[in-house]
Design a protein around this motif. Structure first.
Motif, PDB file in Angstrom:
ATOM      1  N   LEU A  28       0.863  -1.172   0.000  1.00 21.52           N
ATOM      2  CA  LEU A  28       0.000   0.000   0.000  1.00 21.52           C
ATOM      3  C   LEU A  28       0.902   1.225   0.000  1.00 21.52           C
ATOM      4  CD1 LEU A  28      -2.833   1.337   0.377  1.00 21.52           C
ATOM      5  CD2 LEU A  28      -2.361   1.249   2.837  1.00 21.52           C
ATOM      6  N   VAL A  29       0.616   2.182  -0.880  1.00 23.73           N
ATOM      7  CA  VAL A  29       1.438   3.384  -0.995  1.00 23.73           C
ATOM      8  C   VAL A  29       0.582   4.601  -0.656  1.00 23.73           C
ATOM      9  CG1 VAL A  29       2.857   4.805  -2.536  1.00 23.73           C
ATOM     10  CG2 VAL A  29       2.801   2.317  -2.826  1.00 23.73           C
ATOM     11  N   ILE A  30       1.101   5.468   0.198  1.00 19.98           N
ATOM     12  CA  ILE A  30       0.463   6.750   0.515  1.00 19.98           C
ATOM     13  C   ILE A  30       1.543   7.812   0.384  1.00 19.98           C
ATOM     14  CG2 ILE A  30      -0.726   8.127   2.264  1.00 19.98           C
ATOM     15  CD1 ILE A  30      -1.643   5.428   3.499  1.00 19.98           C
ATOM     16  N   SER A  31       1.293   8.834  -0.454  1.00 15.86           N
ATOM     17  CA  SER A  31       2.303   9.880  -0.643  1.00 15.86           C
ATOM     18  C   SER A  31       1.647  11.248  -0.726  1.00 15.86           C
ATOM     19  CB  SER A  31       3.142   9.618  -1.896  1.00 15.86           C
ATOM     20  OG  SER A  31       2.343   9.684  -3.047  1.00 15.86           O
ATOM     21  N   VAL A  32       2.420  12.250  -0.338  1.00 16.03           N
ATOM     22  CA  VAL A  32       2.020  13.657  -0.429  1.00 16.03           C
ATOM     23  C   VAL A  32       3.085  14.340  -1.276  1.00 16.03           C
ATOM     24  CG1 VAL A  32       1.573  15.776   0.851  1.00 16.03           C
ATOM     25  CG2 VAL A  32       0.937  13.565   1.843  1.00 16.03           C
ATOM     26  N   THR A  33       2.657  14.898  -2.418  1.00 15.98           N
ATOM     27  CA  THR A  33       3.632  15.424  -3.371  1.00 15.98           C
ATOM     28  C   THR A  33       3.305  16.852  -3.797  1.00 15.98           C
ATOM     29  OG1 THR A  33       3.809  13.174  -4.226  1.00 15.98           O
ATOM     30  CG2 THR A  33       4.876  14.898  -5.491  1.00 15.98           C
ATOM     31  N   PRO A  34       4.017  17.831  -3.262  1.00 14.15           N
ATOM     32  CA  PRO A  34       3.882  19.192  -3.797  1.00 14.15           C
ATOM     33  C   PRO A  34       4.516  19.248  -5.187  1.00 14.15           C
ATOM     34  CG  PRO A  34       5.004  19.196  -1.658  1.00 14.15           C
ATOM     35  CD  PRO A  34       4.897  17.769  -2.113  1.00 14.15           C
ATOM     36  N   SER A  35       3.906  20.015  -6.093  1.00 12.26           N
ATOM     37  CA  SER A  35       4.398  20.103  -7.473  1.00 12.26           C
ATOM     38  C   SER A  35       4.463  21.548  -7.941  1.00 12.26           C
ATOM     39  CB  SER A  35       3.460  19.367  -8.436  1.00 12.26           C
ATOM     40  OG  SER A  35       3.382  18.025  -8.130  1.00 12.26           O
ATOM     41  N   PHE A  36       5.419  21.805  -8.801  1.00  7.15           N
ATOM     42  CA  PHE A  36       5.492  23.073  -9.527  1.00  7.15           C
ATOM     43  C   PHE A  36       4.838  22.856 -10.885  1.00  7.15           C
ATOM     44  CE2 PHE A  36       9.177  23.428  -6.704  1.00  7.15           C
ATOM     45  CZ  PHE A  36       8.917  24.665  -6.138  1.00  7.15           C
ATOM     46  N   TYR A  40       2.716  25.414 -20.578  1.00  5.82           N
ATOM     47  CA  TYR A  40       3.167  25.424 -21.962  1.00  5.82           C
ATOM     48  C   TYR A  40       2.333  26.488 -22.671  1.00  5.82           C
ATOM     49  CZ  TYR A  40       4.081  23.979 -26.732  1.00  5.82           C
ATOM     50  OH  TYR A  40       4.437  23.960 -28.057  1.00  5.82           O
ATOM     51  N   LYS A  41       3.000  27.459 -23.269  1.00  4.84           N
ATOM     52  CA  LYS A  41       2.343  28.635 -23.844  1.00  4.84           C
ATOM     53  C   LYS A  41       1.542  29.313 -22.741  1.00  4.84           C
ATOM     54  CE  LYS A  41       2.689  27.188 -28.573  1.00  4.84           C
ATOM     55  NZ  LYS A  41       2.117  27.142 -29.891  1.00  4.84           N
ATOM     56  N   ASP A  42       0.231  29.399 -22.836  1.00  5.23           N
ATOM     57  CA  ASP A  42      -0.527  30.066 -21.783  1.00  5.23           C
ATOM     58  C   ASP A  42      -0.982  29.110 -20.681  1.00  5.23           C
ATOM     59  OD1 ASP A  42      -2.562  28.666 -22.979  1.00  5.23           O
ATOM     60  OD2 ASP A  42      -3.841  30.411 -23.365  1.00  5.23           O
ATOM     61  N   GLY A  43      -0.756  27.806 -20.836  1.00  6.91           N
ATOM     62  CA  GLY A  43      -1.098  26.823 -19.816  1.00  6.91           C
ATOM     63  C   GLY A  43      -2.560  26.424 -19.790  1.00  6.91           C
ATOM     64  N   SER A  44      -3.362  26.947 -20.703  1.00  5.99           N
ATOM     65  CA  SER A  44      -4.784  26.610 -20.676  1.00  5.99           C
ATOM     66  C   SER A  44      -5.042  25.174 -21.133  1.00  5.99           C
ATOM     67  CB  SER A  44      -5.578  27.596 -21.533  1.00  5.99           C
ATOM     68  OG  SER A  44      -5.177  27.497 -22.885  1.00  5.99           O
ATOM     69  N   ILE A  45      -4.209  24.648 -21.995  1.00  7.39           N
ATOM     70  CA  ILE A  45      -4.394  23.286 -22.502  1.00  7.39           C
ATOM     71  C   ILE A  45      -3.341  22.324 -21.954  1.00  7.39           C
ATOM     72  CG2 ILE A  45      -4.479  21.832 -24.580  1.00  7.39           C
ATOM     73  CD1 ILE A  45      -6.790  23.745 -24.449  1.00  7.39           C
ATOM     74  N   LEU A  46      -2.085  22.737 -21.905  1.00  2.00           N
ATOM     75  CA  LEU A  46      -0.980  21.839 -21.580  1.00  2.00           C
ATOM     76  C   LEU A  46      -0.099  22.433 -20.489  1.00  2.00           C
ATOM     77  CD1 LEU A  46      -0.092  19.107 -22.774  1.00  2.00           C
ATOM     78  CD2 LEU A  46       1.393  20.363 -24.317  1.00  2.00           C
ATOM     79  N   ASN A  47       0.241  21.581 -19.495  1.00  7.63           N
ATOM     80  CA  ASN A  47       1.142  21.970 -18.411  1.00  7.63           C
ATOM     81  C   ASN A  47       2.082  20.809 -18.116  1.00  7.63           C
ATOM     82  OD1 ASN A  47       0.031  24.609 -17.242  1.00  7.63           O
ATOM     83  ND2 ASN A  47      -1.800  23.330 -17.389  1.00  7.63           N
ATOM     84  N   PHE A  48       3.255  21.153 -17.630  1.00  5.09           N
ATOM     85  CA  PHE A  48       4.189  20.168 -17.098  1.00  5.09           C
ATOM     86  C   PHE A  48       4.199  20.345 -15.590  1.00  5.09           C
ATOM     87  CE2 PHE A  48       5.717  21.263 -21.336  1.00  5.09           C
ATOM     88  CZ  PHE A  48       5.788  20.008 -21.917  1.00  5.09           C
ATOM     89  N   LYS A  49       4.291  19.234 -14.862  1.00  5.97           N
ATOM     90  CA  LYS A  49       4.369  19.304 -13.406  1.00  5.97           C
ATOM     91  C   LYS A  49       5.589  18.512 -12.946  1.00  5.97           C
ATOM     92  CE  LYS A  49       0.112  17.806 -12.755  1.00  5.97           C
ATOM     93  NZ  LYS A  49      -1.165  17.427 -12.128  1.00  5.97           N
ATOM     94  N   LEU A  50       6.334  19.102 -12.024  1.00  8.74           N
ATOM     95  CA  LEU A  50       7.506  18.464 -11.436  1.00  8.74           C
ATOM     96  C   LEU A  50       7.338  18.529  -9.927  1.00  8.74           C
ATOM     97  CD1 LEU A  50      10.282  17.189 -11.896  1.00  8.74           C
ATOM     98  CD2 LEU A  50      11.245  19.491 -11.849  1.00  8.74           C
ATOM     99  N   GLY A  51       7.433  17.368  -9.261  1.00  9.97           N
ATOM    100  CA  GLY A  51       7.205  17.366  -7.821  1.00  9.97           C
ATOM    101  C   GLY A  51       7.959  16.272  -7.107  1.00  9.97           C
ATOM    102  N   ALA A  52       8.032  16.429  -5.787  1.00  9.97           N
ATOM    103  CA  ALA A  52       8.669  15.445  -4.911  1.00  9.97           C
ATOM    104  C   ALA A  52       8.097  15.617  -3.513  1.00  9.97           C
ATOM    105  CB  ALA A  52      10.182  15.642  -4.891  1.00  9.97           C
ATOM    106  N   GLY A  53       8.028  14.526  -2.777  1.00 14.13           N
ATOM    107  CA  GLY A  53       7.511  14.594  -1.412  1.00 14.13           C
ATOM    108  C   GLY A  53       7.626  13.255  -0.723  1.00 14.13           C
ATOM    109  N   PRO A  54       7.225  13.199   0.551  1.00 11.18           N
ATOM    110  CA  PRO A  54       7.359  11.965   1.329  1.00 11.18           C
ATOM    111  C   PRO A  54       6.334  10.911   0.942  1.00 11.18           C
ATOM    112  CG  PRO A  54       6.264  13.647   2.625  1.00 11.18           C
ATOM    113  CD  PRO A  54       6.680  14.302   1.341  1.00 11.18           C
ATOM    114  N   GLY A  55       6.735   9.655   1.085  1.00 12.18           N
ATOM    115  CA  GLY A  55       5.837   8.537   0.814  1.00 12.18           C
ATOM    116  C   GLY A  55       5.991   7.456   1.870  1.00 12.18           C
ATOM    117  N   ILE A  56       4.884   6.812   2.190  1.00 10.67           N
ATOM    118  CA  ILE A  56       4.869   5.687   3.126  1.00 10.67           C
ATOM    119  C   ILE A  56       4.495   4.439   2.315  1.00 10.67           C
ATOM    120  CG2 ILE A  56       3.708   4.683   5.147  1.00 10.67           C
ATOM    121  CD1 ILE A  56       5.462   7.059   5.849  1.00 10.67           C
ATOM    122  N   TYR A  57       5.261   3.373   2.487  1.00 11.24           N
ATOM    123  CA  TYR A  57       5.058   2.116   1.765  1.00 11.24           C
ATOM    124  C   TYR A  57       4.780   1.046   2.821  1.00 11.24           C
ATOM    125  CZ  TYR A  57       6.938   4.884  -1.985  1.00 11.24           C
ATOM    126  OH  TYR A  57       7.129   5.878  -2.912  1.00 11.24           O
TER     127      TYR A  57
END
Length: 145
Positions: A28-36, A40-57
């Motif tokens: 069982l995996v539980i994680s909390v991941t903040p992302s930036f 892409y262009k104005d972001g209305s259609i396409l976005n990239f997200k990069l994140g990291a955070g703690p996880g419990i396994y």
């Protein structure tokens, strides 16, 4: 930015199947991941997200079923482990009501065997302290209401 809270069950089987035995690992995996969010262009259609955070396994267990060979069904249990997943996601907002995320998640962790709940005692370090690390490829559809 945003924060994602994920809870999911993962299961895997032996990568090379055998005719008279099987092995699987579940957790069982539980994680909390903040992302930036990187638009892409104005972001209305396409976005990239990069994140990291703690996880419990948690609830890590391995089953090896050799009963067809006259062996036992072996159940090994592992203590809850902590990890730090990192993810990269491509988000597509194709309508006001829905979006799709496609991404990669990398995590690095080690498990520790516990006799509590296990059917057999083991001493091999590859079994008592296995790597729980890996890379997931995921596809998420979100419906907004």
């Amino acid at each position: 930015g945003e924060i994602a809270i994920d809870a999911f069950f993962q299961g895997s089987t032996l990568s090379k199947s055998l005719k008279n035995a099987s092995a699987s690992f579940n957790r069982l995996v539980i994680s909390v991941t903040p992302s930036f969010r990187i638009p892409y262009k104005d972001g209305s259609i396409l976005n990239f997200k990069l994140g990291a955070g703690p996880g419990i396994y948690a609830l890590g267990s391995m089953k090896v079923d050799g009963r067809e060979l006259g062996e036992d069904l072996i159940k090994l249990k592992y203590k809850t482990a902590a990890g730090f997943p990192i993810h990269f996601t491509l988000e597509s907002n194709f309508s006001e009501k829905g979006s799709t995320d496609v991404g990669l998640r990398y995590y690095n962790l080690k498990y520790k065997y516990t006799e509590e709940g296990s059917t057999h005692s083991v001493s091999d370090t590859e079994i008592t302290n296995p790597s729980g690390s890996g890379i997931d490829i995921y596809l998420i559809y979100s419906f907004r209401f």
